[in-house]
Design a protein around this motif. Sequence first.
Motif, PDB file in Angstrom:
ATOM      1  N   UNK A  77       0.814  -1.211   0.000  1.00 55.99           N
ATOM      2  CA  UNK A  77       0.000   0.000   0.000  1.00 55.99           C
ATOM      3  C   UNK A  77       0.849   1.263   0.000  1.00 55.99           C
ATOM      4  N   UNK A  78       2.011   1.209   0.648  1.00 59.07           N
ATOM      5  CA  UNK A  78       2.767   2.405   0.954  1.00 59.07           C
ATOM      6  C   UNK A  78       4.136   2.351   0.301  1.00 59.07           C
ATOM      7  N   UNK A  79       4.527   3.365  -0.507  1.00 59.14           N
ATOM      8  CA  UNK A  79       5.801   3.313  -1.212  1.00 59.14           C
ATOM      9  C   UNK A  79       6.998   3.672  -0.368  1.00 59.14           C
ATOM     10  N   UNK A  80       6.810   4.034   0.907  1.00 53.67           N
ATOM     11  CA  UNK A  80       7.929   4.457   1.735  1.00 53.67           C
ATOM     12  C   UNK A  80       8.838   3.307   2.121  1.00 53.67           C
ATOM     13  N   UNK A  81       9.859   3.605   2.925  1.00 53.25           N
ATOM     14  CA  UNK A  81      10.860   2.623   3.290  1.00 53.25           C
ATOM     15  C   UNK A  81      10.746   2.314   4.767  1.00 53.25           C
ATOM     16  N   UNK A  82      10.950   1.063   5.135  1.00 56.99           N
ATOM     17  CA  UNK A  82      10.949   0.684   6.541  1.00 56.99           C
ATOM     18  C   UNK A  82      10.587  -0.766   6.695  1.00 56.99           C
ATOM     19  N   UNK A  83      11.174  -1.453   7.657  1.00 57.63           N
ATOM     20  CA  UNK A  83      10.907  -2.868   7.865  1.00 57.63           C
ATOM     21  C   UNK A  83       9.628  -3.049   8.666  1.00 57.63           C
ATOM     22  N   UNK A  84       8.849  -4.107   8.364  1.00 57.40           N
ATOM     23  CA  UNK A  84       7.650  -4.373   9.145  1.00 57.40           C
ATOM     24  C   UNK A  84       8.000  -4.649  10.600  1.00 57.40           C
ATOM     25  N   UNK A  85       7.088  -4.273  11.502  1.00 58.64           N
ATOM     26  CA  UNK A  85       7.358  -4.399  12.931  1.00 58.64           C
ATOM     27  C   UNK A  85       7.008  -5.783  13.464  1.00 58.64           C
ATOM     28  N   UNK A  86       6.100  -6.531  12.796  1.00 61.09           N
ATOM     29  CA  UNK A  86       5.667  -7.820  13.299  1.00 61.09           C
ATOM     30  C   UNK A  86       6.809  -8.836  13.253  1.00 61.09           C
ATOM     31  N   UNK A  87       6.701  -9.868  14.104  1.00 61.56           N
ATOM     32  CA  UNK A  87       7.678 -10.942  14.076  1.00 61.56           C
ATOM     33  C   UNK A  87       7.243 -12.002  13.080  1.00 61.56           C
ATOM     34  N   UNK A  88       8.152 -12.946  12.821  1.00 65.23           N
ATOM     35  CA  UNK A  88       7.864 -13.983  11.841  1.00 65.23           C
ATOM     36  C   UNK A  88       8.549 -13.661  10.532  1.00 65.23           C
ATOM     37  N   UNK A  89       8.985 -14.681   9.797  1.00 60.35           N
ATOM     38  CA  UNK A  89       9.655 -14.423   8.518  1.00 60.35           C
ATOM     39  C   UNK A  89       8.716 -13.737   7.541  1.00 60.35           C
TER      40      UNK A  89
END
Length: 213
Positions: A13-25
């Motif tokens: 949805x979002x073109x920005x940069x950043x790693x997801x916060x949830x755990x799990x591969x």
Amino acid sequence: MLETNQGSVLSVEDPGVGAPADTGPLIVGIGGTVRSGSSTERAVRAVLAASAAAGARTLLLGAEELQLPLYAPGESLRTPAARRLVEAVSLADGLVIGTPAYHGGVSGLVKNALDYLEDLREDARPYLHGRAVGCVVTARGTQAASTLAGLRSVVHALRGWPTPLGVAVNTESVTLASDDSVGGSTGDPRLTAQLATVGRQVVEFARMRTPVG
């Protein structure tokens, strides 16, 4: 930020940069045709649903996200969609790639998307290095098998690890459901089990390679 969800399949949805916060591969699905909701996209969704059931975060890059300009070597300008694709793969712990069989080969839409992974040549994990890749091919007839072998060769060339099981779907004999359910995703219990197995294998390999949680 790439929007994912634990236990479900979402699109970017979002073109920005950043790693997801949830755990799990993080397992990223790439595939489909220019037609949203195609059999190929549904097959990828079924595999991702099995990955999600195994505890992974999943992200689908389907028909809309893969309609990119033709990849041109040496061209540095990238559309937001191309940047999202490359970013998602760079963050991925594993992938699922689905393609229709067009004239015995991988579709231009999917091959073009994979060509953009050349942007990861200088990455800490170049191309698909160290990542399991589930391969799924759909076709009306038996040509899916030869295309599956070709897709696995492309994954090898990108330094990825095709899962032990790849799936060739003959859409003349099965119908893929439009939802993301693991059970009942096809009219064929054997095919449903195969797609689920690929989803689990990608997660199992990702957990072995990248301890999470």
